[in-house]
Every structure is written in C-alpha cells, then in structure tokens.
Design a protein around this motif. Structure first.
Motif, short mmCIF file in Angstrom:
data_model
loop_
_atom_site.label_atom_id
_atom_site.label_comp_id
_atom_site.label_asym_id
_atom_site.label_seq_id
_atom_site.Cartn_x
_atom_site.Cartn_y
_atom_site.Cartn_z
N LEU A 362 0.72 -1.08 0.01
CA LEU A 362 0.00 0.14 -0.04
C LEU A 362 0.88 1.15 0.14
O LEU A 362 0.45 2.41 -0.61
CB LEU A 362 -0.84 0.03 1.08
CG LEU A 362 -1.88 -0.96 1.41
CD1 LEU A 362 -2.66 -0.92 2.71
CD2 LEU A 362 -2.88 -0.74 0.20
N ALA A 363 2.06 1.20 0.60
CA ALA A 363 2.98 2.26 0.74
C ALA A 363 3.40 2.68 -0.46
O ALA A 363 3.81 3.88 -0.84
CB ALA A 363 4.09 2.15 1.66
N HIS A 364 3.45 1.76 -1.46
CA HIS A 364 4.11 1.95 -2.85
C HIS A 364 3.11 2.57 -3.66
O HIS A 364 3.23 3.54 -4.56
CB HIS A 364 4.57 0.76 -3.56
CG HIS A 364 5.83 0.08 -3.06
ND1 HIS A 364 7.05 1.05 -3.13
CD2 HIS A 364 6.14 -0.91 -2.40
CE1 HIS A 364 8.07 0.23 -2.55
NE2 HIS A 364 7.45 -0.78 -1.93
N LEU A 365 1.81 2.16 -3.23
CA LEU A 365 0.43 2.83 -4.18
C LEU A 365 0.21 4.21 -3.60
O LEU A 365 -0.18 5.27 -4.32
CB LEU A 365 -0.67 1.96 -4.00
CG LEU A 365 -0.50 0.46 -4.58
CD1 LEU A 365 -1.74 -0.45 -4.30
CD2 LEU A 365 -0.43 0.63 -6.10
N ALA A 366 0.22 4.26 -2.24
CA ALA A 366 -0.50 5.53 -1.56
C ALA A 366 0.61 5.87 -0.46
O ALA A 366 0.48 5.68 0.50
CB ALA A 366 -1.69 5.42 -1.08
N PRO A 367 1.72 6.50 -0.62
CA PRO A 367 2.96 6.80 0.02
C PRO A 367 2.54 7.51 1.31
O PRO A 367 2.74 7.49 2.41
CB PRO A 367 4.05 7.16 -0.55
CG PRO A 367 3.72 7.19 -2.28
CD PRO A 367 2.31 6.75 -2.17
N GLU A 368 1.69 8.69 0.80
CA GLU A 368 1.13 9.93 1.98
C GLU A 368 0.50 9.31 3.08
O GLU A 368 0.90 9.34 4.34
CB GLU A 368 0.30 10.90 1.16
CG GLU A 368 1.60 11.99 0.75
CD GLU A 368 2.21 12.92 1.81
OE1 GLU A 368 1.60 13.24 2.69
OE2 GLU A 368 3.52 13.08 1.44
N PRO A 369 -0.81 8.52 2.75
CA PRO A 369 -1.63 8.32 3.91
C PRO A 369 -0.73 7.01 4.69
O PRO A 369 -0.88 6.89 6.01
CB PRO A 369 -2.82 7.64 3.22
CG PRO A 369 -2.49 7.76 1.86
CD PRO A 369 -1.20 8.57 1.54
N MET A 370 0.11 6.00 4.14
CA MET A 370 0.87 5.10 4.72
C MET A 370 1.84 5.72 5.51
O MET A 370 2.11 5.36 6.64
CB MET A 370 1.44 4.18 3.88
CG MET A 370 0.27 2.94 3.23
SD MET A 370 -0.51 2.36 4.51
CE MET A 370 0.29 1.08 5.30
N GLN A 371 2.42 6.72 5.28
CA GLN A 371 3.36 7.39 6.16
C GLN A 371 2.76 7.92 7.10
O GLN A 371 3.41 7.84 8.24
CB GLN A 371 4.05 8.34 5.10
CG GLN A 371 5.41 9.06 5.83
CD GLN A 371 5.45 10.43 5.48
OE1 GLN A 371 4.61 11.24 5.54
NE2 GLN A 371 6.58 10.93 5.62
N LYS A 372 1.51 8.53 7.01
CA LYS A 372 1.11 9.48 8.30
C LYS A 372 0.70 8.13 9.16
O LYS A 372 0.95 7.96 10.39
CB LYS A 372 -0.25 10.03 7.77
CG LYS A 372 0.08 11.34 7.51
CD LYS A 372 -1.39 12.16 7.68
CE LYS A 372 -1.09 13.55 7.37
NZ LYS A 372 -1.73 13.85 5.92
N LEU A 373 0.11 7.02 8.80
CA LEU A 373 -0.46 5.78 9.63
C LEU A 373 0.64 5.11 10.34
O LEU A 373 0.65 5.08 11.29
CB LEU A 373 -1.29 4.84 8.67
CG LEU A 373 -2.04 4.04 9.31
CD1 LEU A 373 -3.23 4.34 9.92
CD2 LEU A 373 -2.57 2.73 8.33
N VAL A 374 1.86 4.96 9.46
CA VAL A 374 2.90 4.08 10.19
C VAL A 374 3.89 4.99 11.12
O VAL A 374 4.17 4.64 12.15
CB VAL A 374 3.54 3.37 8.89
CG1 VAL A 374 4.68 2.47 9.85
CG2 VAL A 374 2.71 2.41 8.35
N LEU A 375 4.09 5.97 10.32
CA LEU A 375 5.34 6.74 11.02
C LEU A 375 5.03 7.85 11.96
O LEU A 375 5.79 8.35 12.82
CB LEU A 375 6.49 7.14 10.03
CG LEU A 375 6.88 6.35 9.00
CD1 LEU A 375 7.86 7.01 7.87
CD2 LEU A 375 7.91 5.55 9.80
N LYS A 376 3.75 8.19 11.88
CA LYS A 376 3.25 9.34 13.04
C LYS A 376 3.09 8.59 14.22
O LYS A 376 1.97 8.00 14.10
CB LYS A 376 2.16 10.07 12.36
CG LYS A 376 1.49 10.93 13.12
CD LYS A 376 1.78 12.30 12.56
CE LYS A 376 1.24 13.51 13.45
NZ LYS A 376 2.00 13.94 14.32
N GLY A 377 3.59 8.98 14.96
CA GLY A 377 3.43 8.10 16.32
C GLY A 377 3.99 8.96 17.50
O GLY A 377 4.46 10.10 17.45
#
Ligand SMILES: Cc1cc2nc3c(=O)[nH]c(=O)nc-3n(C[C@H](O)[C@H](O)[C@H](O)COP(=O)(O)OP(=O)(O)OC[C@H]3O[C@@H](n4cnc5c(N)ncnc54)[C@H](O)[C@@H]3O)c2cc1C
Length: 377
Positions: A362-377
C-alpha cells in the motif's frame, strides 16, 4: 518551599521545568544523575520535537552533530522494503542525536529559563490529606524533604512518583523491552532510518539509525510478554539482524559497543496521570507509541502541556485533581485515537506478519497516507 518540583530531567522534565520557570514560577528540577548523562535510546528525535523546542523559545542553532534524517525505510518479515520521505515540521527535520547531547541541551535550557537544579535521588512523593505536598529525597546518605505546591513526575519508566501515587505496574503486553548499541560503519550512510519488522521479533522490530555518515545506533525492541515467552536474550536478535547481508555490508567487521537495555511503557494501557497536586508526564505517564516505541516527542509535548496547565492552576491557587484534569482531556484528544489505532496495528503485525507486506504494498501505491499511518506516532 517551591511552587513546582519536577522530578526527572529527561526531555519531559526539562521541557516542563523550562516552561514553568519562564513564567516566573519558582521551579526545582531534580535528577538522580549528573548531567550530561547517557540514556538507553534509539536516539531518533521526531521533527515535532524540534518544532516544539522552537515554540518554547529554544531558538539557538542546533549543533551539526545532530544528524538530519530525510527518509525512513520499513522492512517486512519477508524482506520487502518501502522508503518514505520524512517531512519537516515548521522547517525542522527529524534528527538522530545521542541522548547525552540532546538531553543536556534541554537541561541547560531549563536552567537558562530560571529553573534551579539539584542532583538528588527522589524516594517518593509526600502525601498529606490525599494531596501531594512535596518529595522525599536522598542525597548521599542524607534524607531530606522538599515542599512544593505542584509536583510533576517526569522520572521515566520506573517512576517512583507514579508508584508512590498508587499507579500499578503495567501488564507485560503494555511494556516493551529494548536493547541499543552503537556501531561504526565502512559505508557512508544515507540519512535514512530503517525499521525492520523481523519474523522472530514480534511484536517489535530491529532498527538502524545513522548518527553520522559513519556511525549508527542499532537495536531491537520486543513486547515484554513475547520476550518472556521466547526466553532469548535480546542480543541474539540484534546479532541476527546485524548479520543480514545488506546490514553486514554497511558495518563490515566493526563490533557493536556501548550496549544498554531498558523498558518502555506503551500507550496501549490506561493509566491515571492526574492527582491532587501532581501530574505525570512522558514515560512516567506511559506515553510511548505502541507501534514504533517513540517516546521522546510525546514526553516533550506532555511536559509542556502539564507545565502550562500547572502554571494556570498555581496562579488560581487550585491544584486539585479536578482543576488539573484538563490535562487528561488534552492527552486523550492528542493521543487517544492514534494510540488506539496504533495498538491495533501492533497486534495485527504480531498475529499476521504478512500485514507488513500489505502495508508496504500500500505504501508503494499511496505513500502519503501510509506514511501518516505508520510513522506518525
Ligand atoms: C532502547 C530504547 C530505544 C528507544 N528509542 C527511541 C527513539 O529512537 N526515539 C524515541 O522517540 N524514543 C525512543 N525510546 C523511548 C524514549 O527513550 C523515552 O520515551 C523517553 O526518554 C522518555 O522521556 P522522559 O523524559 O519521560 O524520561 P527519561 O528520558 O527516562 O528521563 C527520566 C529521568 O528521570 C531520572 N530519574 C529516574 N528516577 C529518578 C529518581 N528516583 N530520582 C531522581 N531522578 C530520577 C532519570 O535519571 C532520567 O534522567 C527508546 C527507549 C529505549 C529503552
């Protein structure tokens, strides 16, 4: 008699002391260690943490030794990899910096803001008629007491202030054990932090965080219940990670050094943080991100907010738990939803290792939302 005593001069305590002292509040900052001091950590400070430093007035240029990070890589148990660009926050990037340097910067800033500091081993809060009125400390063999109208417990994962106020030890599934070390490298390192979800290390991960072009912080973290069940030293997991060929190619024959382990209280558990005359911040309040184990920026944010609420309560002459409870509401607003989502993600990664592969696809398809979901903590 102080207006406020802050116990612990890590990022949470130093930010709290700086914010209180800047408002003219007579503040004492206590720590059992002589600063600068070491702290077991991956040393990755999120961009938000640096933005917060600017907000509280620390505007000096940061030393070049604070290594700027531009990317983050996620690696799945099957070896799939996704790289994200890391965004700056108010012009500040994420950086990897030893806690020896970073915590000293914050500690010195608290002193510059007017906080008094003393080296002292705090034994417990002093409670009278259900209200915290100070702390009992040990200096060498001598025991003393200090009074204050407000006590902020910022004394980390094994907080004596939390314990003294009746906070129960957390369940193993809400704690993580972690080991970090340093290693020099043959290769010139990119400014990319790597988080590798290894099959054997669930729920948890191994990391490779560059501190400069030729030195990295490496480590592993594992939820405490899984650690007890596997009954293997964390060092074994770290050795395995360092033996993966692309990592070995970076470090060559260099051996790891300065190994240290410690625990992390995850935000997956509910915990009381507001008391008559006292607040808990940072690890003492259990604010570590349940998915990635980041706790420095949350400690700074909770330190700042507790100090702001505390200052207002002191000026109104009401430091009751009722008055201070706005802190709880703020914490819930800031961290509640994200921590619940990230707890679910942590458990998903544990049960279904293939979930990380899906996240990476999914990160390859939609980097922005996945970045928010995984790295924002
Ligand atoms: C191995 C490891 C890797 C990590 N990696 C990262 C990372 O890369 N990025 C990230 O954001 N987070 C990371 N964390 C989490 C992070 O280290 C903590 O969340 C953060 O340090 C919390 O800050 P704090 O101010 O609440 O407490 P601390 O930094 O723990 O500071 C507490 C202070 O209180 C003092 N103290 C304790 N007890 C007493 C006492 N009785 N009397 C007086 N003083 C006392 C201590 O000396 C210490 O200075 C990691 C943690 C570990 C263990």
């Amino acid at each position: 008699m102080y207006d406020a005593i802050v116990v612990g001069a890590g990022p949470g305590g130093s930010v709290a002391a700086a914010v209180l002292a800047k408002q003219g509040i007579k503040t004492l900052l206590l720590d059992r260690d002589q600063f600068p001091r070491e702290k077991a950590c991956g040393d990755a400070v999120q961009a938000e943490g640096f933005a917060l430093l600017r907000e509280i007035g620390l505007t000096d240029p940061l030393p070049d030794t604070f290594f700027k990070i531009t990317h983050s890589a996620l690696v799945s148990p099957s070896g799939k990899r996704a790289e994200f660009e890391l965004h700056s926050v108010q012009g500040e990037p994420c950086r990897v910096v030893t806690r020896y340097e970073f915590d000293e910067l914050l500690y010195q800033y608290a002193l510059r803001c007017g906080a008094e500091a003393q080296r002292a081993h705090v034994q417990a809060p002093i409670i009278e008629d259900g209200k915290v009125i100070g702390v009992r400390i040990k200096v060498g063999k001598r025991e003393e007491t200090y009074s204050a109208r407000l006590v902020i417990g910022a004394d980390g994962a094994t907080s004596v202030i939390a314990r003294g106020l009746g906070v129960r030890p957390r369940a193993e599934q809400d704690r993580c054990v972690s080991l970090r070390a340093y290693v020099d490298t043959e290769a010139t390192l990119d400014p990319t932090i790597e988080i590798a979800f290894l099959h054997a290390l669930r729920p948890g991960y191994a990391w490779f965080f560059p501190l400069s072009e030729h030195r990295a912080n490496v480590g592993v973290g594992l939820r405490a219940d899984a650690y007890r069940k596997t009954n293997r030293p964390l060092r074994d997991y770290l050795d395995r990670y360092l033996d993966i060929p692309y990592i070995r190619a970076m470090i060559g024959e260099h051996a790891i050094y300065d190994m240290r382990s410690w625990q992390l209280p995850l935000l997956s558990a509910r915990q009381q943080r507001v008391f008559n005359g006292a607040l808990l911040v940072g690890d003492a309040g259990g604010f570590v991100d349940p998915l990635l184990g980041a706790g420095i920026a949350p400690a700074m944010f909770t330190g700042k907010f507790a100090a702001e609420i505390g200052a207002a309560a002191l000026s109104e002459g009401d430091v009751s738990a009722k008055r201070l409870s706005v802190y709880d509401r703020w914490c819930d607003r800031e961290f509640g939803t994200t921590s619940r989502i990230r707890t679910v993600m942590q458990r998903l990664v544990n049960r279904l290792p293939g979930a990380v592969d899906t996240m990476i696809r999914l990160a390859h398809l939609a980097p922005e939302p996945m970045q928010k979901l995984v790295l924002k903590g």
